[in-house]
Write an enzyme that holds these catalytic residues in place. Structure first.
Site, PDB file in Angstrom:
ATOM      1  N   CYS A 149      12.558   6.070  -8.245  1.00  0.00           N
ATOM      2  CA  CYS A 149      12.685   5.260  -9.459  1.00  0.00           C
ATOM      3  C   CYS A 149      13.957   5.491 -10.259  1.00  0.00           C
ATOM      4  CB  CYS A 149      11.491   5.509 -10.378  1.00  0.00           C
ATOM      5  SG  CYS A 149      10.010   4.726  -9.775  1.00  0.00           S
ATOM      6  N   ALA A 209      12.351   3.485 -20.085  1.00  0.00           N
ATOM      7  CA  ALA A 209      11.627   4.768 -20.051  1.00  0.00           C
ATOM      8  C   ALA A 209      12.213   5.656 -18.950  1.00  0.00           C
ATOM      9  CB  ALA A 209      10.137   4.535 -19.815  1.00  0.00           C
ATOM     10  N   LEU A 259      14.316   9.270 -19.369  1.00  0.00           N
ATOM     11  CA  LEU A 259      13.898  10.520 -18.718  1.00  0.00           C
ATOM     12  C   LEU A 259      15.034  11.073 -17.859  1.00  0.00           C
ATOM     13  CD1 LEU A 259      10.256   9.521 -17.692  1.00  0.00           C
ATOM     14  CD2 LEU A 259      10.917  11.168 -19.455  1.00  0.00           C
ATOM     15  N   ARG A 287      12.325  10.108  -0.909  1.00  0.00           N
ATOM     16  CA  ARG A 287      13.290   9.072  -1.307  1.00  0.00           C
ATOM     17  C   ARG A 287      14.238   9.616  -2.382  1.00  0.00           C
ATOM     18  NH1 ARG A 287       9.334   4.112  -2.416  1.00  0.00           N
ATOM     19  NH2 ARG A 287       8.024   5.851  -3.050  1.00  0.00           N
ATOM     20  N   PRO A 326      14.031  -2.132  -3.378  1.00  0.00           N
ATOM     21  CA  PRO A 326      15.141  -1.181  -3.223  1.00  0.00           C
ATOM     22  C   PRO A 326      16.445  -1.735  -3.807  1.00  0.00           C
ATOM     23  CG  PRO A 326      14.664  -2.286  -1.142  1.00  0.00           C
ATOM     24  CD  PRO A 326      13.621  -2.742  -2.102  1.00  0.00           C
ATOM     25  N   VAL A 377       2.775   3.598  -5.078  1.00  0.00           N
ATOM     26  CA  VAL A 377       2.237   3.064  -6.333  1.00  0.00           C
ATOM     27  C   VAL A 377       0.933   2.305  -6.064  1.00  0.00           C
ATOM     28  CG1 VAL A 377       2.642   1.444  -8.229  1.00  0.00           C
ATOM     29  CG2 VAL A 377       4.476   2.960  -7.473  1.00  0.00           C
ATOM     30  N   ALA A 393       0.851  -1.203   0.000  1.00  0.00           N
ATOM     31  CA  ALA A 393       0.000   0.000   0.000  1.00  0.00           C
ATOM     32  C   ALA A 393       0.873   1.234   0.000  1.00  0.00           C
ATOM     33  CB  ALA A 393      -0.919  -0.021   1.219  1.00  0.00           C
TER      34      ALA A 393
HETATM   35  C1  UDX Z   1       9.330   8.965 -12.543  1.00  0.00           C
HETATM   36  C2  UDX Z   1       8.733   8.796 -13.951  1.00  0.00           C
HETATM   37  O1  UDX Z   1       8.402  10.083 -14.482  1.00  0.00           O
HETATM   38  C3  UDX Z   1       7.501   7.906 -13.890  1.00  0.00           C
HETATM   39  O2  UDX Z   1       7.011   7.659 -15.189  1.00  0.00           O
HETATM   40  C4  UDX Z   1       7.861   6.586 -13.214  1.00  0.00           C
HETATM   41  O3  UDX Z   1       6.710   5.782 -13.074  1.00  0.00           O
HETATM   42  C5  UDX Z   1       8.488   6.825 -11.853  1.00  0.00           C
HETATM   43  O4  UDX Z   1       9.617   7.701 -11.974  1.00  0.00           O
HETATM   44  P1  UDX Z   1       8.733  10.441 -10.414  1.00  0.00           P
HETATM   45  O5  UDX Z   1      10.097  10.034  -9.931  1.00  0.00           O
HETATM   46  O6  UDX Z   1       7.581  10.253  -9.503  1.00  0.00           O
HETATM   47  O7  UDX Z   1       8.371   9.665 -11.766  1.00  0.00           O
HETATM   48  O8  UDX Z   1       8.756  12.008 -10.815  1.00  0.00           O
HETATM   49  P2  UDX Z   1       9.339  12.830 -12.068  1.00  0.00           P
HETATM   50  O9  UDX Z   1       8.376  13.885 -12.392  1.00  0.00           O
HETATM   51  O10 UDX Z   1       9.765  11.950 -13.174  1.00  0.00           O
HETATM   52  O11 UDX Z   1      10.622  13.553 -11.448  1.00  0.00           O
HETATM   53  C6  UDX Z   1      11.790  12.834 -11.069  1.00  0.00           C
HETATM   54  C7  UDX Z   1      12.874  13.789 -10.639  1.00  0.00           C
HETATM   55  O12 UDX Z   1      13.381  14.517 -11.752  1.00  0.00           O
HETATM   56  C8  UDX Z   1      12.424  14.846  -9.627  1.00  0.00           C
HETATM   57  O13 UDX Z   1      13.427  15.007  -8.662  1.00  0.00           O
HETATM   58  C9  UDX Z   1      12.253  16.097 -10.464  1.00  0.00           C
HETATM   59  O14 UDX Z   1      12.413  17.281  -9.734  1.00  0.00           O
HETATM   60  C10 UDX Z   1      13.381  15.909 -11.476  1.00  0.00           C
HETATM   61  N1  UDX Z   1      13.156  16.621 -12.749  1.00  0.00           N
HETATM   62  C11 UDX Z   1      12.097  16.310 -13.542  1.00  0.00           C
HETATM   63  C12 UDX Z   1      14.081  17.572 -13.167  1.00  0.00           C
HETATM   64  O15 UDX Z   1      15.067  17.838 -12.473  1.00  0.00           O
HETATM   65  N2  UDX Z   1      13.891  18.191 -14.366  1.00  0.00           N
HETATM   66  C13 UDX Z   1      12.834  17.915 -15.181  1.00  0.00           C
HETATM   67  O16 UDX Z   1      12.750  18.515 -16.256  1.00  0.00           O
HETATM   68  C14 UDX Z   1      11.907  16.939 -14.757  1.00  0.00           C
HETATM   69  P1  ADP Z   2       6.327   2.117  -4.029  1.00  0.00           P
HETATM   70  O1  ADP Z   2       6.783   3.535  -4.219  1.00  0.00           O
HETATM   71  O2  ADP Z   2       6.912   1.171  -5.045  1.00  0.00           O
HETATM   72  O3  ADP Z   2       4.848   1.983  -3.905  1.00  0.00           O
HETATM   73  P2  ADP Z   2       6.597   1.903  -1.139  1.00  0.00           P
HETATM   74  O4  ADP Z   2       7.835   1.655  -0.339  1.00  0.00           O
HETATM   75  O5  ADP Z   2       5.897   3.209  -1.032  1.00  0.00           O
HETATM   76  O6  ADP Z   2       7.005   1.604  -2.661  1.00  0.00           O
HETATM   77  O7  ADP Z   2       5.515   0.774  -0.827  1.00  0.00           O
HETATM   78  C1  ADP Z   2       5.759  -0.577  -0.772  1.00  0.00           C
HETATM   79  C2  ADP Z   2       4.895  -1.192   0.338  1.00  0.00           C
HETATM   80  O8  ADP Z   2       5.010  -2.623   0.260  1.00  0.00           O
HETATM   81  C3  ADP Z   2       5.327  -0.815   1.761  1.00  0.00           C
HETATM   82  O9  ADP Z   2       4.246  -0.192   2.419  1.00  0.00           O
HETATM   83  C4  ADP Z   2       5.703  -2.165   2.423  1.00  0.00           C
HETATM   84  O10 ADP Z   2       5.311  -2.248   3.777  1.00  0.00           O
HETATM   85  C5  ADP Z   2       4.907  -3.139   1.583  1.00  0.00           C
HETATM   86  N1  ADP Z   2       5.421  -4.522   1.622  1.00  0.00           N
HETATM   87  C6  ADP Z   2       6.702  -4.937   1.448  1.00  0.00           C
HETATM   88  N2  ADP Z   2       6.787  -6.283   1.529  1.00  0.00           N
HETATM   89  C7  ADP Z   2       5.524  -6.740   1.755  1.00  0.00           C
HETATM   90  C8  ADP Z   2       4.948  -8.039   1.933  1.00  0.00           C
HETATM   91  N3  ADP Z   2       5.696  -9.139   1.864  1.00  0.00           N
HETATM   92  N4  ADP Z   2       3.607  -8.124   2.164  1.00  0.00           N
HETATM   93  C9  ADP Z   2       2.848  -7.005   2.217  1.00  0.00           C
HETATM   94  N5  ADP Z   2       3.327  -5.759   2.046  1.00  0.00           N
HETATM   95  C10 ADP Z   2       4.645  -5.618   1.830  1.00  0.00           C
END
Ligand code: UDX
Ligand code: ADP
Length: 454
Positions: free
Chosen positions: A270, A217, A221, A340, A88, A11, A8
């Site tokens: 990511c 992807a 980016l 993160r 991670p 994502v 939960a």
């Molecule tokens: C990213 C991807 O965009 C998304 O498709 C994937 O599922 C997860 O990773 P996210 O990390 O949530 O998403 O945010 P994003 O908007 O991509 O920004 C990532 C980092 O890049 C941030 O720190 C942002 O500030 C930075 N960034 C983004 C820049 O420095 N410049 C830009 O032009 C765009």
């Molecule tokens: P993401 O950004 O990919 O969603 P998060 O760290 O925010 O990653 O969420 C991952 C979640 O998965 C955490 O809340 C963690 O407690 C949960 N999790 C990890 N291992 C298990 C497991 N074996 N069963 C149920 N939940 C789990």
């Protein structure tokens, strides 16, 4: 149809909320082993801050969307199980520092194998290294029941998750396209998204292409950001302006304008992880040149963070010991409470090594989170967490803006200037303020790639 999502987090929570909203006839159970997180999902204060998410959860929770710690029952009752747990970067043993730690995924697969009375569709939602589906398949195959494993990577960006989920550029589903059963499983998942996503945006591939597409992807980016950041260093040396360069370059329709915003470096859960994953895969398959190419993207990001911290230090006469710096923003980007891999962590870490005093203000990140990310105790006198930007800036030598929060653009900088030491610096790590206006107010201003950093 019943859906279960294990994990939960950033994502699983938003994605399942959107599925529940769009498929009122389906029951969606989101389960997690973290009881605090589940409690928060069931409260008025959700653990994930996302614009618009409260509203989606309010419409669905308790109707067809349920958050619980009862992992076994949710899996048992489901037709489709999404795995959305964290993956991670490994910190130990073989592949430490680049490979993904798949122990959470593996334990989910074992749990599904253990409690399922019948076969199900199992969907990997978390970003996984290529061929992870094999691990899940192998574990499930040992049960003798008919499981189908699909890869359905999530492309939402934090801060815009709700609109990304509502209107995705594409939905990607990887599966066994070669067998009728595999195709049926792909279609079953596709038909869920097809309730609100146009069919032509639902792309189906084989499993490995789907897994690799997600890594690629994110790598592309991140590469754009590192590319523009490398040019920002050159702008500072030559007197060019990075925003003007980005605009001119991005106007080429073959290049496009998004992800060309120069900054203190990318953060988030990511980009770094997926790049390292890609590097690890290339090395694993004996492709050192490809590995070095992608490694350079992460090196450039580290350089950009270091370079910014160094520019702050140099501007303040090489001495920030005991000086108060107001840090505006700590989240890795605007409109999220996620920290993160936030560039703020490394940059502020460098300031602390110089024994600066830091006064933080972020609209959504908690004091505990900031202290935990910096590895400092609540008693550390160098770190103060403020409840407003004005409080943070009061008596400071400099403002260091690290996150592009909208509210930083509309502050009363004239009032702020009055409350600061002189000379008063603003280091705009996101190039989001009106620099000439600030200079007019008497600030000394440095942005990124503005032809003015040492
Ligand atoms: C990213 C991807 O965009 C998304 O498709 C994937 O599922 C997860 O990773 P996210 O990390 O949530 O998403 O945010 P994003 O908007 O991509 O920004 C990532 C980092 O890049 C941030 O720190 C942002 O500030 C930075 N960034 C983004 C820049 O420095 N410049 C830009 O032009 C765009
Ligand atoms: P993401 O950004 O990919 O969603 P998060 O760290 O925010 O990653 O969420 C991952 C979640 O998965 C955490 O809340 C963690 O407690 C949960 N999790 C990890 N291992 C298990 C497991 N074996 N069963 C149920 N939940 C789990």
């Amino acid at each position: 149809m019943r859906i279960c999502c294990i994990g939960a987090g950033y994502v699983g929570g938003p994605t399942m909320s959107m599925i529940a909203l769009k498929c009122a006839d389906m029951r969606v159970d989101v389960v997690d082993i973290n009881a605090d997180r589940i409690r928060a999902w069931n409260s008025d204060s959700l653990p994930v801050f996302e614009p618009g998410l409260d509203d989606v959860v309010r419409q669905t929770r308790g109707k067809n969307l349920f958050f619980s710690t009862d992992v076994d029952s949710a899996i048992e009752g489901a037709d489709i199980v999404f795995i959305s747990v964290n993956t991670p970067t490994k910190t130990y043993g073989y592949g430490a520092g680049s490979a993904s730690d798949l122990s959470f995924v593996e334990s989910c697969a074992r749990k599904i194998a253990e409690v399922s009375k019948s076969g199900k569709i199992v969907v990997e939602k978390s970003t996984m290294p290529v061929r992870t589906a094999d691990v899940i398949k192998t574990i499930l195959a040992s049960t003798g029941k008919e499981f189908h494993v699909l890869s359905n990577p999530e492309f939402l960006a934090e801060g815009t998750a709700v609109s990304d989920l509502e209107n995705p550029d594409r939905v990607l589903i990887g599966g066994d396209e070669s067998s009728p059963e595999g195709r049926k499983a792909i279609e079953e998942l596709a038909s869920i998204y097809a309730r609100w996503v146009p069919r032509e945006r639902i792309i189906t591939t084989n499993l490995w292409s789907s897994e690799l597409s997600k890594l690629t992807a994110n790598a592309f980016l991140a590469q754009r950001i590192s590319s523009i950041n490398s040019i920002s260093a050159l702008c500072e040396a030559t007197g060019a302006d990075i925003d003007q360069v980005a605009r001119a370059v991005g106007a080429d329709s073959r290049i496009g304008s998004s992800f060309l915003r120069s900054s203190i470096g990318y953060g988030g859960s990511c980009f770094q992880k997926d790049l390292l994953n890609l590097v690890y895969l290339c090395e694993h398959f004996h492709l050192p040149e490809a590995a070095a190419y992608w490694r350079a993207v992460t090196d450039m990001n580290a350089y950009q963070k270091r370079r910014f911290a160094r520019a702050v230090l140099d501007s303040l006469f090489g001495n920030i010991r005991g000086k108060k710096l107001a840090v505006f923003g700590f989240a890795f980007k605007e409109n999220t409470n996620d920290t993160r891999e936030s560039p703020a962590i490394d940059i502020c870490g460098d300031f602390l090594k110089e024994n600066a005093n830091l006064a933080f203000y972020d609209p959504k990140v908690s004091a505990e989170q900031i202290r935990s990310d910096l590895g400092v105790s609540a008693e550390d006198p160098r770190v103060e967490i403020c409840t407003s930007a004005y409080e943070a800036a009061n008596g400071a030598h400099a403002i260091v803006l690290l996150t592009h929060w909208e509210e930083f653009k509309t502050l009363d900088y004239s009032k702020i200037k009055e409350s600061m030491c002189t000379p008063a610096w603003i280091f705009d790590g996101r190039n989001c303020l009106d620099h000439s206006r600030l200079i007019g107010l008497g600030f000394l201003v440095r942005g990124i790639g503005k032809g003015n950093l040492p």
